[in-house]
Design an enzyme around this catalytic site. Sequence first.
Site, short mmCIF file in Angstrom:
data_model
loop_
_atom_site.label_atom_id
_atom_site.label_comp_id
_atom_site.label_asym_id
_atom_site.label_seq_id
_atom_site.Cartn_x
_atom_site.Cartn_y
_atom_site.Cartn_z
N SER A 162 -10.39 0.92 -0.32
CA SER A 162 -11.26 1.05 0.95
C SER A 162 -11.21 -0.13 1.83
CB SER A 162 -12.58 1.76 0.76
OG SER A 162 -13.25 2.09 1.79
N ASP B 219 -11.62 2.74 8.90
CA ASP B 219 -11.48 1.46 7.82
C ASP B 219 -10.05 1.69 7.16
OD1 ASP B 219 -12.06 3.84 6.41
OD2 ASP B 219 -12.97 2.73 4.85
N ASP C 9 -8.66 2.94 4.42
CA ASP C 9 -8.29 4.41 3.81
C ASP C 9 -8.71 5.42 4.77
OD1 ASP C 9 -10.75 3.99 3.16
OD2 ASP C 9 -10.68 5.35 1.42
N ASP D 96 -11.58 6.82 5.58
CA ASP D 96 -12.84 7.65 5.08
C ASP D 96 -13.79 7.25 6.17
OD1 ASP D 96 -13.19 5.64 3.61
OD2 ASP D 96 -13.72 6.67 2.03
#
Length: 549
Positions: free
Chosen positions: A147, A294, A296, A298
């Site tokens: 992440s 961000d 990734d 999400d």
Amino acid sequence: MTQDLIARARAWLAEDPDSETRNELGKLVDAQDLDALAERFGGTLQFGTAGLRGELGAGPMRMNRAVVIRAAAGLAAYLKANGQGDGLVVIGFDARYKSADFARDTAAVMVGAGLRAAVLPHPLPTPVLAFAIRELGAVAGVEVTASHNPPRDNGYKVYLGDGSQIVPPADAEIAAEIDAVRGLGDVPRAESGWDILGDEVLDAYLARTDAVLTAGSPRTVRVVYTALHGVGKDVLTAAFARAGFPTPALVQEQAEPDPAFPTVSFPNPEEPGAMDLAFETARRLQPDIVIANDPDADRCAVAVPDAAALGGWRMLRGDEVGALLAEHLIHKGARGTFAESIVSSSLLGRIAEAAGLPYEETLTGFKWIARVEGLRYGYEEALGYCVDPEGVRDKDGITAALLVAELASELKERGRTLTDLLDDLAVAHGLHGTDQLSVRVEDLGIITNAMRRLRERQPAELAGLRVVSAEDLSRGTDRLPPTDGLRYYLDGAFKARVIVRPSGTEPKLKCYLEVVVPVADASELTTARERATAILEGIKRDLAEAAGI
């Protein structure tokens, strides 16, 4: 102790499948670098409700192929023990170092265990993986991502067949199966036999993103967008194009995936400096808003023009975006339960109550929010928003960005802005000022000591507001299962709330602060914000002293 440490390192070295980590560990063993070896062999990365996350490197305390193979074997054993031994496991991955390797290892273990495996075609946002699980009827999913953690980290996030992240007791049961893996030689790994998916599942996800928008709604907002060197750019721009928005202007220096994250010290939109290039681009192009994902994708961050802010742009807090999206969905006729975690602003509850909609509060994390019965919308203050739970039962930075763009377009058509709507909400429900005291540590003992100190010596007041009640969340409440945290309610000239908890994904102590200042009309907003800021600063100061941090 020294010989035991060396022996464990040699045993690990003998079965490590990765030449890079074998070389790293071999050098440490040859040099008998006991401090470095102790860091890598002083325990194991703990598999919990966030899966695995840690620094890349050799040994059981690092993220590496050997650790991932064991984790995959544990997950496969769990699935087989629960009667899903012939099911499909979908695997996604981001663009970090080793992510593709970890995805392939997971597929090899699943097929070796008799399950079926399918790997997404290339690095894609985490919400695409969460969508694919339900779209393909999988029994589980794995996303290889760290992440918004630092570049040296990677992680392993596990979902079950409902498309949401694991919660107890599944996490402990999977962890027990991982612990039961003796050696990598005991883990069958197929050389082939898993599927590499085409872009059909991505196309299905993009088609689903249309569901969050209202047919015929305005699509005029001009956006500057940054992917922060992550995997969001192609998917977000494709979603915007499908929807008919103007093409977002990209922050070119951060547009393409790069595991080194060369322009930021920390690839998180909330961290100081991460948005500097986006704001620089915005000052040049003068868009209506700035949007960031961000790495990734999400999470979704939003910034707005603000003449009073340094550089002319201000990041909206996650609680502000969460309230805006809630208000927008209600205006669009959304029905169902609105939910948030305990660390998010209580404003959502007031918005839902005013609309006559059910409201739920959960423990921290979308693994809990996604399981709320009848969920229509859920958010968490750390820039996470679930706006289409029928499509993705997790936070989704792509669909959240679309919904923000639609709201900004509708307001623009009426000569208004996102900040104007925030003002309306403050007048209607009170100004809900929020802030955070977050302390990153090298020594986790600092966090343990701070929590113990607060439990043993509860503060009587913070910023001149009396602590009228305190809950030790480790004991659970009528509506919440136990978690390591403390919650204080304050009263006096204004009402306030404080929650203190260790982060579940980073070495941080996090304190979430809120104060509610009544507002009679728009003329009082400036004064109300000044009061809220002063109180929040006072709470931070007094809380830090009480916790000894």
